[in-house]
Design a protein around this motif. Structure first.
Motif: not given
Length: 266
Positions: A56-62, A230-232, A190-196, A91-92
């Protein structure tokens, strides 16, 4: 004293008394609660998809990578120090890349703000720690990547592929200065954000690169993701440790990481 005298029925009957039974019940319940809490704390930061990879989508992790190097012109001392692995934490808007070599005696950390273009390089060589900061213009590439950008080949189209159990895109790419040296680039949108990928050679790629190549320290470096989690990520990992590193200029950094010869060829 005989065994019959030691174990009389009247003595064993005490364990059937209500207060003793309830005490045991509470003790077992308390131990079960502690076990459940410990299990939660251990598993809270774990990922469960096959092979240590999440779905799934991943906005924070390693993401963890294996690195391989190709560069016959590299300084022999630099070749010995080159890392064999890298960890990307994000993490954005922050992206952190950490590479280590010689059992941790040599390390390089890149901290990049993908929104502002500011990037920091933290390098440690046998305990000597140096810090360099630069401001990259939109579309620019940080110094450690030696300015090399990637470009898609004219016939290259995104093809669906599976990588570490995730749905990804694979394309044929090349370095702008080495158009004859093509390679496959695999990335997950699906990993990251626009401009990652701002400040990196992958600036035009929408998503996290899982397999590919780039120019690092003046040499071609192959990268292959081995794990996605996926982790903080603690705020502290995106900051320059105060008072721990000595500020250096561009010229000094290039000497430290062996880029003088590359600079004279530009």
């Amino acid at each position: 004293m005989g065994s019959a005298e030691r174990w009389r029925p009247t003595d064993l009957a005490m364990f059937n008394r209500p207060n003793v039974s309830m005490l045991g019940f509470y003790r077992r319940g308390f131990l079960a609660l502690l076990l459940a809490l410990a299990t939660y704390l251990v598993l809270r930061d774990c990922d469960f998809a096959g092979g240590g990879t999440v779905e799934g989508p991943l906005a924070e992790g390693e993401v963890e990578y294996n690195l391989s190097w190709d560069g016959d012109s590299l300084d022999p001392m630099l070749r010995v120090m080159l890392p064999s692995s890298m960890t990307a934490q994000f993490r954005e808007p922050m992206l952190r890349l950490e590479m280590r070599g010689i059992g941790g005696m040599v390390s390089l950390i890149s901290l990049s703000n993908t929104h502002t273009g500011e990037s920091h390089v933290l390098i440690s060589i046998v305990g000597m720690k140096s810090h360099y900061v630069e401001q990259n213009s939109p579309g620019g590439v940080a110094l450690i990547f030696t300015g090399a950008k990637l470009k898609g080949l004219p016939e290259s189209q995104c093809r669906d592929t599976a990588y570490l159990g995730r749905s990804c895109c694979v394309r044929e790419m090349a370095f702008d200065s080495l158009a004859s040296s093509r390679f496959q680039l695999v990335y997950d949108s699906t990993i990251g954000w626009p401009g990652f990928n701002a400040n990196t050679p992958y600036g035009e790629i929408n998503g996290c690169v899982l397999q590919g190549q780039w120019q690092l320290f003046g040499a071609r470096c192959g990268m292959q993701a081995t794990r996605i989690a996926s982790r903080r990520i603690p705020d502290s990992l995106f900051l320059v440790p105060e008072g721990e590193y000595r500020d250096v200029d561009r010229s000094t950094l290039m000497q430290l990481i062996g880029l003088e010869s590359w600079a004279t060829q530009q």
